[in-house]
Design a protein around this motif. Structure first.
Motif, mmCIF file in Angstrom:
data_model
loop_
_atom_site.group_PDB
_atom_site.id
_atom_site.type_symbol
_atom_site.label_atom_id
_atom_site.label_comp_id
_atom_site.label_asym_id
_atom_site.label_seq_id
_atom_site.Cartn_x
_atom_site.Cartn_y
_atom_site.Cartn_z
ATOM 1 N N VAL A 86 28.885 -36.020 -47.249
ATOM 2 C CA VAL A 86 27.477 -35.344 -46.709
ATOM 3 C C VAL A 86 27.403 -34.172 -47.805
ATOM 4 O O VAL A 86 28.256 -33.348 -48.448
ATOM 5 C CB VAL A 86 27.623 -34.920 -45.432
ATOM 6 N N GLY A 87 26.442 -34.619 -48.236
ATOM 7 C CA GLY A 87 24.949 -32.905 -49.210
ATOM 8 C C GLY A 87 25.125 -32.099 -48.029
ATOM 9 O O GLY A 87 23.880 -32.526 -47.175
ATOM 10 N N VAL A 88 25.669 -30.698 -48.715
ATOM 11 C CA VAL A 88 24.867 -29.960 -46.965
ATOM 12 C C VAL A 88 24.504 -29.168 -48.190
ATOM 13 O O VAL A 88 24.415 -28.346 -49.283
ATOM 14 C CB VAL A 88 25.740 -28.946 -46.290
ATOM 15 N N ARG A 89 22.861 -28.721 -47.654
ATOM 16 C CA ARG A 89 22.090 -27.402 -48.521
ATOM 17 C C ARG A 89 21.451 -26.329 -47.311
ATOM 18 O O ARG A 89 20.744 -26.452 -46.698
ATOM 19 C CB ARG A 89 20.771 -27.966 -49.237
ATOM 20 N N ALA A 90 22.367 -25.072 -47.525
ATOM 21 C CA ALA A 90 21.334 -24.136 -46.761
ATOM 22 C C ALA A 90 22.044 -24.411 -45.151
ATOM 23 O O ALA A 90 20.582 -24.628 -44.437
ATOM 24 C CB ALA A 90 19.428 -23.508 -47.036
ATOM 25 N N GLY A 91 22.901 -25.361 -45.310
ATOM 26 C CA GLY A 91 23.146 -25.275 -44.180
ATOM 27 C C GLY A 91 22.221 -26.664 -43.010
ATOM 28 O O GLY A 91 22.875 -27.037 -42.138
ATOM 29 N N THR A 92 22.400 -27.298 -43.694
ATOM 30 C CA THR A 92 22.355 -28.465 -43.488
ATOM 31 C C THR A 92 22.100 -29.988 -44.034
ATOM 32 O O THR A 92 21.724 -29.776 -44.773
ATOM 33 C CB THR A 92 19.576 -28.508 -44.056
ATOM 34 N N PRO A 102 33.333 -33.903 -46.889
ATOM 35 C CA PRO A 102 33.704 -35.324 -46.251
ATOM 36 C C PRO A 102 32.775 -34.642 -44.469
ATOM 37 O O PRO A 102 32.992 -33.289 -44.316
ATOM 38 C CB PRO A 102 35.257 -35.034 -46.425
ATOM 39 N N ALA A 103 32.348 -35.660 -44.515
ATOM 40 C CA ALA A 103 31.857 -35.152 -43.134
ATOM 41 C C ALA A 103 32.701 -35.225 -42.390
ATOM 42 O O ALA A 103 34.035 -35.618 -42.000
ATOM 43 C CB ALA A 103 30.633 -36.509 -42.546
ATOM 44 N N ALA A 104 32.402 -34.392 -41.420
ATOM 45 C CA ALA A 104 33.162 -34.407 -40.090
ATOM 46 C C ALA A 104 32.942 -34.756 -38.581
ATOM 47 O O ALA A 104 31.050 -34.989 -38.231
ATOM 48 C CB ALA A 104 33.274 -32.531 -39.765
#
Length: 179
Positions: free
Chosen positions: A69-75, A20-22
């Motif tokens: 959100v999809g987060v990859r390597a902190g992005t 979930p997005a924050a």
């Protein structure tokens, strides 16, 4: 709908987390949305006066909506926003308002993983149908949705000069399957 991180999809990139997005994600949501939209407006994204920071803040604050959100390597590399359609749609329907993968991360399985996370949440909530509007000039998105089972929505045919196609998706395992 659950706010827990989505269960791992075996086909998802191993370094992708869907969550979930924050509120802290707001700048990344606005920037990613702008980059993604720019790819299907060959003459530039039209300025319709929308304050996208306020719009995304509103999406994050809606009690009846979800932003993933999809987060990859902190992005943040992908986003999805959905909630009840707010029109005369049938009960058990959700509308996917935004679904974007950062263009620099296309063709890496991120969109499929994000889609699977959305479907999982819809199924958990007992939803049976999802709907969306896709820009007619966005051939890449149209092909993606078709490959994932979205079809023309017979309840919402497009007008002759409409810039969007209206699609629907039958949620596997939704109430329609088990009624």
């Amino acid at each position: 709908m659950s706010d827990a991180p989505a269960p791992a999809d075996p086909a998802a990139p191993v370094d992708l987390t869907v969550r979930p997005a924050a509120p802290a994600d707001l700048p990344a949501l606005v920037a990613l949305h702008a980059r993604a939209r720019a790819t299907y407006y060959p003459d530039g994204v039209p300025d319709d006066g929308t304050d996208w920071t306020a719009a995304w803040r509103g999406a994050l604050e809606r009690p009846d909506g979800r932003v993933l959100v999809g987060v990859r390597a902190g992005t943040t590399v992908a986003l999805a926003s959905f909630r009840p359609p707010g029109d005369d749609a049938a009960a058990g329907t959700v509308k996917l308002f935004q679904f974007h993968v950062d263009p620099g991360h296309w063709r890496a399985g991120i969109g499929s993983a994000l889609h699977a996370a959305c479907v999982s949440r819809w199924r958990e909530a007992g939803l049976r149908t999802a709907v969306l509007d896709v820009h007619t000039g966005n051939a890449r998105a149209r092909a993606f949705y078709a490959a994932h089972g979205w079809t023309a929505d017979p309840a919402r045919p497009a007008w002759a000069d409409d810039h969007h196609l209206h699609l629907r998706f039958d949620v596997p395992g939704g109430r329609a399957d088990g009624e």
